[in-house]
Enzyme design. Structure first.
Site, mmCIF file in Angstrom:
data_model
loop_
_atom_site.group_PDB
_atom_site.id
_atom_site.type_symbol
_atom_site.label_atom_id
_atom_site.label_comp_id
_atom_site.label_asym_id
_atom_site.label_seq_id
_atom_site.Cartn_x
_atom_site.Cartn_y
_atom_site.Cartn_z
ATOM 1 C CB CYS A 194 -0.932 -0.020 1.203
ATOM 2 S SG CYS A 194 -1.985 1.435 1.282
ATOM 3 C CB CYS B 294 -0.687 2.588 3.955
ATOM 4 S SG CYS B 294 -2.167 1.933 3.209
ATOM 5 C CG ASP B 295 3.123 1.283 4.442
ATOM 6 O OD1 ASP B 295 2.636 1.787 5.471
ATOM 7 O OD2 ASP B 295 2.946 0.094 4.120
#
Ligand code: FAD
Ligand code: NAP
Length: 323
Positions: free
Chosen positions: A137, A140-141
């Site tokens: 992701c 997300c990261d």
């Protein structure tokens, strides 16, 4: 004592499919309960720009869209519960589900909208380095890799979008694809090739994610050329696997008919599964389109199918009682 929730329409999943079913179900007076699962809001919570969901002239954000959908569902009377279903019994109506919390959910009808989850390459080194440089992701990261070198593996829309997104954080993004052409939409490909922060490596398979040891985490990716078999190493700090998704249907195996790829099968042009009173919508039953708008569309269909099913079942019950 075990808590029990009963409803005319039990919905599993809170992505665009589940929430659209909830909006229609609530407006039909069925007081639906939505069991949200581990990812409230579904896959769009992991993305940023959404520019193909109708109704918005400007680019909108995935998480914002899902918050709005949830608020709309609640405003018309749907109830959201934060739990994940771990046990299913659809052998008789009303259907009975058990949540991770131990709570029991009973539904006169069941709408399955459990969507899909990211696929992994299945390498030991990938598992070892998850959270230490390997992710599925970027939104997300990606932030954790600002100013660093990153790679994305895959050739579909997700991979291209992740690569483009990562250029917000990194000046050195490599897209690694196992073939010599991308599956992604042409408009995304155009943006990818026009972006000078992105390099594409064709015909390359990931052999191994390389561990720098200790707290360092990922330091590179070993690649194999699919044509020559030649091995090479790409130095990167972050590796994003973006190779598609699995339908979240393991729970239903043996209870509801699935196809060879694990997707729930439905009667053509409807959301009816092989179990009367159980309906499926969104990515869990759709391997061709897999879009927010198609998930929402089939969510609407599932609620209408469930409403009609209940109307017919209620009518039969009244007729039987009158005989
Ligand atoms: P999902 O969104 O996958 O939601 C599934 C829901 O089921 C989740 O809430 C989960 O918690 C729940 N659940 C799962 N198991 C259980 C369980 N056992 N019990 C209870 N609940 C459970 N589409 C577009 O149209 N435009 C885009 O720009 C776009 N961008 C994307 C970007 C990314 C990175 C990804 C991954 C996808 C993107 N898509 C986009 C595709 C889109 O997100 C999906 O098609 C859509 O979210 C599918 O909706 P769904 O409701 O079927 O399932
Ligand atoms: P996808 O379309 O199935 O593409 C998966 C990609 O990963 C393919 O290029 C595939 O290669 C590659 N791949 C699969 N297994 C691999 C492996 N083991 N090793 C290396 N590469 C592998 O998946 P997706 O990109 O996640 O998209 C899923 C759905 O969501 C699609 O319908 C897409 O349209 C939708 N989506 C839409 C948007 C948008 O509209 N903006 C954004 C994201 C996703 P091959 O090409 O060789 O098979």
């Amino acid at each position: 004592m075990t808590a029990t929730h009963s409803t005319r329409m039990l919905i599993l999943g809170s992505g665009p499919a589940g929430l659209s079913a909830a909006i229609y179900g609530a407006r039909a007076g069925l007081a639906p309960i939505v069991v949200q699962g581990i990812q409230p809001g579904g896959q769009l919570m992991t993305t940023t720009d959404v520019e193909n969901y109708p109704g918005f002239r400007e680019v909108i954000q995935g998480p914002w869209l899902m918050q709005e959908m949830q608020a709309q569902a609640e405003a018309v009377g749907a109830q959201m519960l934060w739990d994940t279903i771990v046990e299913v019994d659809v052998s008789q109506r009303p259907f009975r589900m058990v949540g991770d919390s131990g709570t029991v959910y009973v539904g006169d009808t069941l709408v399955i909208a459990t969507g899909a989850q990211a696929k992994w390459l299945g390498l030991d080194s990938e598992k070892l380095l998850q959270g230490k440089g390997v992710s599925a992701c970027a939104t997300c990261d990606g932030f954790f890799f600002r100013g660093k070198k990153v790679a994305v593996i895959g050739g579909g829309n997700t991979a291209v979008e992740e690569a483009l997104y990562l250029t917000n954080h990194s000046h050195d993004v490599t897209l690694i694809h196992r073939r010599d052409s991308l599956r992604a939409e042409k408009i995304l490909q155009k943006r990818l090739f026009a972006n000078d922060k992105i390099t594409t490596l064709w015909n390359k398979k990931v052999e191994r994610f390389i561990d720098g040891g200790g707290v360092t985490g990922l330091v590179g990716i070993e690649l194999k050329d699919m044509e020559t078999g030649e091995l090479s190493t790409l130095d990167v700090d972050g590796g994003f696997v973006a190779i598609g998704h699995h339908p979240a249907t393991e729970l239903f195996r043996g209870h509801i008919a699935l196809d060879d790829d694990g997707y729930i099968t439905v009667d053509k042009g409807t959301t009816r599964t092989n179990v009367p009173g159980v309906f499926a919508c969104g990515d869990v039953m759709d391997k061709h389109y897999r879009q927010a708008i198609t998930a929402a569309g089939t969510g609407c269909m599932a609620a209408l199918d469930a409403e009609r099913f209940l109307a017919e079942a209620d009518f039969e019950q009244v007729a039987e009682a009158a005989e």
